[in-house]
Design a protein around this motif. Structure first.
Motif, PDB file in Angstrom:
ATOM      1  N   LEU A   1      41.511  63.459  28.845  1.00  0.00           N
ATOM      2  CA  LEU A   1      41.564  62.610  27.834  1.00  0.00           C
ATOM      3  C   LEU A   1      42.997  61.920  27.903  1.00  0.00           C
ATOM      4  O   LEU A   1      44.156  62.637  28.431  1.00  0.00           O
TER       5      LEU A   1
ATOM      6  N   GLU B   1      36.106  59.556  30.970  1.00  0.00           N
ATOM      7  CA  GLU B   1      35.645  58.288  30.661  1.00  0.00           C
ATOM      8  C   GLU B   1      35.694  57.374  31.976  1.00  0.00           C
ATOM      9  O   GLU B   1      36.563  57.591  32.734  1.00  0.00           O
TER      10      GLU B   1
ATOM     11  N   SER C   1      38.372  54.763  34.498  1.00  0.00           N
ATOM     12  CA  SER C   1      39.499  55.006  33.488  1.00  0.00           C
ATOM     13  C   SER C   1      40.569  55.529  34.684  1.00  0.00           C
ATOM     14  O   SER C   1      39.979  55.970  35.494  1.00  0.00           O
TER      15      SER C   1
ATOM     16  N   THR D   1      32.377  56.365  26.867  1.00  0.00           N
ATOM     17  CA  THR D   1      33.682  56.240  26.097  1.00  0.00           C
ATOM     18  C   THR D   1      34.161  57.700  25.945  1.00  0.00           C
ATOM     19  O   THR D   1      33.744  58.684  26.023  1.00  0.00           O
ATOM     20  N   ALA D   2      35.430  57.591  25.382  1.00  0.00           N
ATOM     21  CA  ALA D   2      36.199  59.058  24.837  1.00  0.00           C
ATOM     22  C   ALA D   2      35.364  59.642  23.800  1.00  0.00           C
ATOM     23  O   ALA D   2      35.356  60.756  23.989  1.00  0.00           O
TER      24      ALA D   2
ATOM     25  N   ASN E   1      39.447  55.076  20.750  1.00  0.00           N
ATOM     26  CA  ASN E   1      40.734  56.059  21.237  1.00  0.00           C
ATOM     27  C   ASN E   1      41.835  56.127  19.996  1.00  0.00           C
ATOM     28  O   ASN E   1      42.866  55.321  20.139  1.00  0.00           O
TER      29      ASN E   1
ATOM     30  N   VAL F   1      44.802  60.372  22.511  1.00  0.00           N
ATOM     31  CA  VAL F   1      43.446  60.925  21.842  1.00  0.00           C
ATOM     32  C   VAL F   1      43.274  62.293  21.748  1.00  0.00           C
ATOM     33  O   VAL F   1      42.994  62.720  20.686  1.00  0.00           O
TER      34      VAL F   1
END
Length: 280
Positions: free
Chosen positions: A201, A152, A155, A183-184, A49, A205
Protein backbone atom coordinates in the motif's frame (compact mmCIF):
# COMPACT_ATOMS: atom_id res chain seq x y z
CA UNK A 1 -16.37 2.70 -18.72
CA UNK A 2 -16.71 6.23 -20.03
CA UNK A 3 -17.16 8.63 -17.10
CA UNK A 4 -20.13 10.95 -17.40
CA UNK A 5 -21.00 14.20 -15.73
CA UNK A 6 -23.43 12.19 -13.65
CA UNK A 7 -20.41 10.54 -12.04
CA UNK A 8 -19.01 13.89 -10.98
CA UNK A 9 -19.10 14.89 -7.35
CA UNK A 10 -19.27 18.58 -6.58
CA UNK A 11 -17.47 19.28 -3.32
CA UNK A 12 -19.67 21.67 -1.35
CA UNK A 13 -16.68 23.62 -0.08
CA UNK A 14 -15.62 24.34 -3.64
CA UNK A 15 -19.02 25.67 -4.57
CA UNK A 16 -19.22 27.75 -1.43
CA UNK A 17 -15.85 29.34 -2.13
CA UNK A 18 -15.40 29.20 -5.87
CA UNK A 19 -18.98 29.82 -6.99
CA UNK A 20 -19.46 33.33 -5.62
CA UNK A 21 -15.82 34.28 -6.28
CA UNK A 22 -15.93 33.16 -9.88
CA UNK A 23 -19.21 35.00 -10.39
CA UNK A 24 -18.00 38.63 -10.16
CA UNK A 25 -15.48 39.42 -7.45
CA UNK A 26 -12.25 38.28 -9.16
CA UNK A 27 -10.87 37.22 -12.50
CA UNK A 28 -10.18 33.50 -13.09
CA UNK A 29 -6.48 32.73 -13.50
CA UNK A 30 -7.24 30.18 -16.23
CA UNK A 31 -9.16 31.17 -19.35
CA UNK A 32 -11.86 28.96 -20.82
CA UNK A 33 -9.78 28.07 -23.89
CA UNK A 34 -7.55 25.96 -21.63
CA UNK A 35 -10.43 24.11 -19.93
CA UNK A 36 -12.57 21.12 -20.88
CA UNK A 37 -15.67 22.94 -19.64
CA UNK A 38 -15.98 26.74 -19.47
CA UNK A 39 -15.57 28.21 -16.02
CA UNK A 40 -14.51 25.07 -14.19
CA UNK A 41 -11.45 22.92 -13.67
CA UNK A 42 -12.39 19.23 -13.77
CA UNK A 43 -10.02 16.92 -11.90
CA UNK A 44 -10.31 13.19 -11.31
CA UNK A 45 -10.04 11.66 -7.86
CA UNK A 46 -10.26 8.12 -6.50
CA UNK A 47 -11.42 8.61 -2.88
CA UNK A 48 -10.30 5.24 -1.53
CA UNK A 49 -6.96 6.31 0.00
CA UNK A 50 -7.42 7.99 3.38
CA UNK A 51 -6.15 10.39 4.60
CA UNK A 52 -5.22 11.64 1.14
CA UNK A 53 -8.73 11.31 -0.28
CA UNK A 54 -11.75 9.44 1.02
CA UNK A 55 -15.51 9.59 1.51
CA UNK A 56 -16.78 10.21 5.04
CA UNK A 57 -19.83 8.70 6.73
CA UNK A 58 -22.00 11.43 5.17
CA UNK A 59 -20.84 10.51 1.67
CA UNK A 60 -18.77 13.69 1.33
CA UNK A 61 -15.25 13.92 -0.08
CA UNK A 62 -12.56 14.56 2.51
CA UNK A 63 -8.77 14.48 2.77
CA UNK A 64 -5.64 16.39 1.89
CA UNK A 65 -6.20 16.36 -1.87
CA UNK A 66 -9.76 17.57 -1.42
CA UNK A 67 -8.75 20.50 0.79
CA UNK A 68 -5.77 21.25 -1.47
CA UNK A 69 -8.12 21.53 -4.44
CA UNK A 70 -10.43 23.84 -2.48
CA UNK A 71 -7.53 26.13 -1.59
CA UNK A 72 -6.30 26.17 -5.19
CA UNK A 73 -9.84 26.96 -6.36
CA UNK A 74 -9.93 29.99 -4.08
CA UNK A 75 -6.52 31.27 -5.14
CA UNK A 76 -7.17 30.81 -8.86
CA UNK A 77 -10.72 32.16 -8.67
CA UNK A 78 -12.12 29.12 -10.41
CA UNK A 79 -14.61 26.38 -9.62
CA UNK A 80 -13.03 22.96 -9.25
CA UNK A 81 -15.14 19.88 -9.85
CA UNK A 82 -13.82 16.54 -8.62
CA UNK A 83 -14.82 13.61 -10.81
CA UNK A 84 -14.76 10.27 -9.01
CA UNK A 85 -13.36 7.34 -11.00
CA UNK A 86 -10.99 4.42 -10.59
CA UNK A 87 -7.36 5.18 -11.35
CA UNK A 88 -7.00 3.12 -14.58
CA UNK A 89 -9.67 5.27 -16.27
CA UNK A 90 -8.08 8.62 -15.39
CA UNK A 91 -5.38 9.10 -18.02
CA UNK A 92 -7.61 7.84 -20.86
CA UNK A 93 -10.35 10.22 -19.67
CA UNK A 94 -7.91 13.14 -19.71
CA UNK A 95 -6.58 12.21 -23.14
CA UNK A 96 -10.16 12.03 -24.42
CA UNK A 97 -10.84 15.58 -23.18
CA UNK A 98 -13.31 14.64 -20.45
CA UNK A 99 -11.23 16.00 -17.54
CA UNK A 100 -8.49 18.61 -17.17
CA UNK A 101 -6.23 16.61 -14.90
CA UNK A 102 -5.62 14.20 -12.04
CA UNK A 103 -5.75 14.98 -8.32
CA UNK A 104 -5.40 11.55 -6.78
CA UNK A 105 -1.91 11.24 -5.26
CA UNK A 106 -0.43 9.56 -8.33
CA UNK A 107 3.25 8.64 -8.01
CA UNK A 108 5.58 10.53 -10.35
CA UNK A 109 7.74 8.74 -12.88
CA UNK A 110 9.53 9.79 -16.04
CA UNK A 111 7.17 7.92 -18.34
CA UNK A 112 4.12 9.69 -16.92
CA UNK A 113 5.89 13.05 -17.17
CA UNK A 114 6.00 12.57 -20.95
CA UNK A 115 2.26 11.91 -21.18
CA UNK A 116 1.03 14.97 -19.27
CA UNK A 117 2.25 18.02 -17.35
CA UNK A 118 3.16 16.66 -13.93
CA UNK A 119 3.50 18.84 -10.83
CA UNK A 120 4.99 16.87 -7.90
CA UNK A 121 3.69 18.16 -4.57
CA UNK A 122 4.45 15.56 -1.87
CA UNK A 123 6.72 12.71 -0.80
CA UNK A 124 5.44 9.16 -0.53
CA UNK A 125 6.68 5.61 -0.30
CA UNK A 126 5.34 2.06 -0.10
CA UNK A 127 4.46 0.03 2.98
CA UNK A 128 3.68 -3.64 3.51
CA UNK A 129 0.80 -4.49 5.84
CA UNK A 130 -0.50 -7.70 7.39
CA UNK A 131 -3.46 -8.49 9.61
CA UNK A 132 -3.28 -7.22 13.21
CA UNK A 133 -3.21 -10.75 14.62
CA UNK A 134 -0.36 -11.86 12.35
CA UNK A 135 3.03 -12.77 13.85
CA UNK A 136 4.79 -12.04 10.52
CA UNK A 137 7.89 -9.87 10.75
CA UNK A 138 9.87 -8.53 7.81
CA UNK A 139 13.43 -7.28 7.91
CA UNK A 140 13.46 -6.07 4.31
CA UNK A 141 11.98 -6.40 0.84
CA UNK A 142 13.52 -9.87 0.39
CA UNK A 143 10.93 -11.16 2.85
CA UNK A 144 8.25 -10.51 0.22
CA UNK A 145 9.67 -13.20 -2.05
CA UNK A 146 7.65 -16.39 -2.21
CA UNK A 147 4.64 -14.69 -0.64
CA UNK A 148 1.35 -13.47 -2.14
CA UNK A 149 0.84 -9.71 -2.15
CA UNK A 150 -2.32 -7.74 -2.90
CA UNK A 151 -1.75 -4.44 -4.71
CA UNK A 152 -3.81 -1.81 -6.53
CA UNK A 153 -3.83 -2.36 -10.28
CA UNK A 154 -1.93 0.02 -12.59
CA UNK A 155 -0.39 1.78 -9.60
CA UNK A 156 3.16 2.85 -8.81
CA UNK A 157 3.30 0.29 -6.03
CA UNK A 158 2.27 -2.47 -8.45
CA UNK A 159 4.98 -1.42 -10.93
CA UNK A 160 7.56 -1.35 -8.14
CA UNK A 161 6.49 -4.76 -6.82
CA UNK A 162 6.55 -6.42 -10.25
CA UNK A 163 9.96 -4.94 -11.09
CA UNK A 164 11.33 -6.15 -7.74
CA UNK A 165 9.81 -9.60 -8.22
CA UNK A 166 11.04 -9.95 -11.80
CA UNK A 167 14.57 -8.97 -10.79
CA UNK A 168 14.56 -11.58 -8.01
CA UNK A 169 13.26 -14.27 -10.36
CA UNK A 170 16.01 -13.43 -12.87
CA UNK A 171 18.52 -14.21 -10.10
CA UNK A 172 16.91 -17.59 -9.49
CA UNK A 173 15.01 -16.51 -6.36
CA UNK A 174 11.33 -17.04 -5.66
CA UNK A 175 9.06 -14.44 -7.24
CA UNK A 176 6.29 -12.54 -5.50
CA UNK A 177 2.78 -13.78 -6.29
CA UNK A 178 1.29 -10.43 -7.29
CA UNK A 179 -2.51 -10.21 -7.09
CA UNK A 180 -3.99 -6.95 -8.34
CA UNK A 181 -7.29 -5.33 -7.32
CA UNK A 182 -9.18 -2.24 -8.59
CA UNK A 183 -8.77 -0.05 -5.48
CA UNK A 184 -6.90 0.14 -2.19
CA UNK A 185 -10.15 -0.76 -0.45
CA UNK A 186 -10.30 -3.98 -2.47
CA UNK A 187 -6.66 -4.68 -1.57
CA UNK A 188 -7.43 -4.41 2.14
CA UNK A 189 -10.60 -6.50 1.73
CA UNK A 190 -8.52 -9.28 0.14
CA UNK A 191 -6.08 -9.14 3.04
CA UNK A 192 -8.88 -9.23 5.63
CA UNK A 193 -10.42 -12.20 3.80
CA UNK A 194 -7.00 -13.89 4.08
CA UNK A 195 -6.78 -14.31 0.32
CA UNK A 196 -3.19 -13.01 0.37
CA UNK A 197 -0.24 -12.97 2.75
CA UNK A 198 0.16 -9.21 2.77
CA UNK A 199 -0.99 -5.93 1.22
CA UNK A 200 1.34 -3.52 -0.55
CA UNK A 201 0.00 0.00 0.00
CA UNK A 202 0.87 3.66 -0.20
CA UNK A 203 2.47 4.50 3.16
CA UNK A 204 -0.17 7.08 4.13
CA UNK A 205 -2.97 4.60 3.50
CA UNK A 206 -1.22 1.90 5.51
CA UNK A 207 -0.72 4.20 8.48
CA UNK A 208 -4.31 5.35 8.42
CA UNK A 209 -5.38 1.70 8.56
CA UNK A 210 -2.91 1.03 11.36
CA UNK A 211 -4.45 3.91 13.32
CA UNK A 212 -7.87 2.31 12.93
CA UNK A 213 -6.58 -1.08 14.04
CA UNK A 214 -7.28 -2.76 10.70
CA UNK A 215 -3.72 -3.76 9.75
CA UNK A 216 -0.19 -3.97 11.11
CA UNK A 217 2.66 -2.33 9.18
CA UNK A 218 5.68 -4.65 8.84
CA UNK A 219 7.74 -2.80 6.22
CA UNK A 220 7.88 0.86 5.19
CA UNK A 221 9.93 3.30 3.15
CA UNK A 222 10.08 1.16 0.01
CA UNK A 223 10.29 2.81 -3.42
CA UNK A 224 10.44 6.38 -2.14
CA UNK A 225 9.29 8.89 -4.73
CA UNK A 226 7.11 11.97 -5.25
CA UNK A 227 3.35 12.12 -5.62
CA UNK A 228 2.15 14.36 -8.40
CA UNK A 229 -0.77 16.30 -9.79
CA UNK A 230 -1.10 16.04 -13.58
CA UNK A 231 -2.72 18.15 -16.30
CA UNK A 232 -3.44 18.04 -20.02
CA UNK A 233 -2.76 21.75 -20.62
CA UNK A 234 0.45 23.59 -19.69
CA UNK A 235 -1.35 26.84 -18.87
CA UNK A 236 -3.38 24.96 -16.24
CA UNK A 237 -0.23 23.37 -14.82
CA UNK A 238 1.50 26.76 -14.68
CA UNK A 239 -1.43 28.26 -12.77
CA UNK A 240 -1.37 25.37 -10.27
CA UNK A 241 2.38 25.85 -9.77
CA UNK A 242 1.81 29.51 -8.97
CA UNK A 243 -0.91 28.66 -6.43
CA UNK A 244 1.23 26.00 -4.74
CA UNK A 245 4.22 28.34 -4.42
CA UNK A 246 1.98 31.05 -2.96
CA UNK A 247 0.74 28.49 -0.43
CA UNK A 248 4.32 27.56 0.45
CA UNK A 249 5.22 31.22 0.97
CA UNK A 250 2.34 31.90 3.38
CA UNK A 251 2.73 28.62 5.28
CA UNK A 252 -0.60 27.08 4.28
CA UNK A 253 1.10 24.37 2.22
CA UNK A 254 3.04 22.95 5.16
CA UNK A 255 0.08 23.46 7.51
CA UNK A 256 -2.17 21.35 5.27
CA UNK A 257 0.30 18.46 5.25
CA UNK A 258 0.71 18.71 9.03
CA UNK A 259 -3.06 18.50 9.44
CA UNK A 260 -3.18 15.14 7.66
CA UNK A 261 0.22 13.85 8.91
CA UNK A 262 1.54 13.57 5.36
CA UNK A 263 4.92 14.61 3.95
CA UNK A 264 5.32 17.74 1.80
CA UNK A 265 8.22 18.33 -0.54
CA UNK A 266 11.32 19.57 1.29
CA UNK A 267 11.91 23.32 1.20
CA UNK A 268 14.82 22.90 -1.21
CA UNK A 269 12.67 20.93 -3.67
CA UNK A 270 10.92 23.22 -6.16
CA UNK A 271 7.19 23.13 -6.75
CA UNK A 272 7.27 23.10 -10.53
CA UNK A 273 6.43 21.11 -13.64
CA UNK A 274 8.69 18.06 -13.66
CA UNK A 275 9.49 16.46 -17.01
CA UNK A 276 8.93 17.51 -20.61
CA UNK A 277 5.17 17.11 -20.80
CA UNK A 278 3.35 15.61 -23.80
CA UNK A 279 4.94 15.83 -27.22
CA UNK A 280 3.41 18.61 -29.28
Amino acid sequence: MKPTLGAAVLAAAFLAVAGPVAAQTCTPAISDKHLVEPGKLMLSINPTNPPQQFVDEKGELQGLNVELAAEIAKRLCIQIELVRMDFPAMIPAMNAGRIDGLNTGMFWNEERSKLMYTVPYSQQSISVAVLPDSDVQMAGDQDLLGKSSAVEVNSYQMAWLKKFSDAAAAEGKSAVEVRSFPTASNVVAALRARQVDNAVLVDSVARDLVGRGQVKEVLSGLGKTRATLAFRDKAVADAIVTALNDMRKDGSYDALFQKFSLTPLAQDEPLEIAGPGPAQ
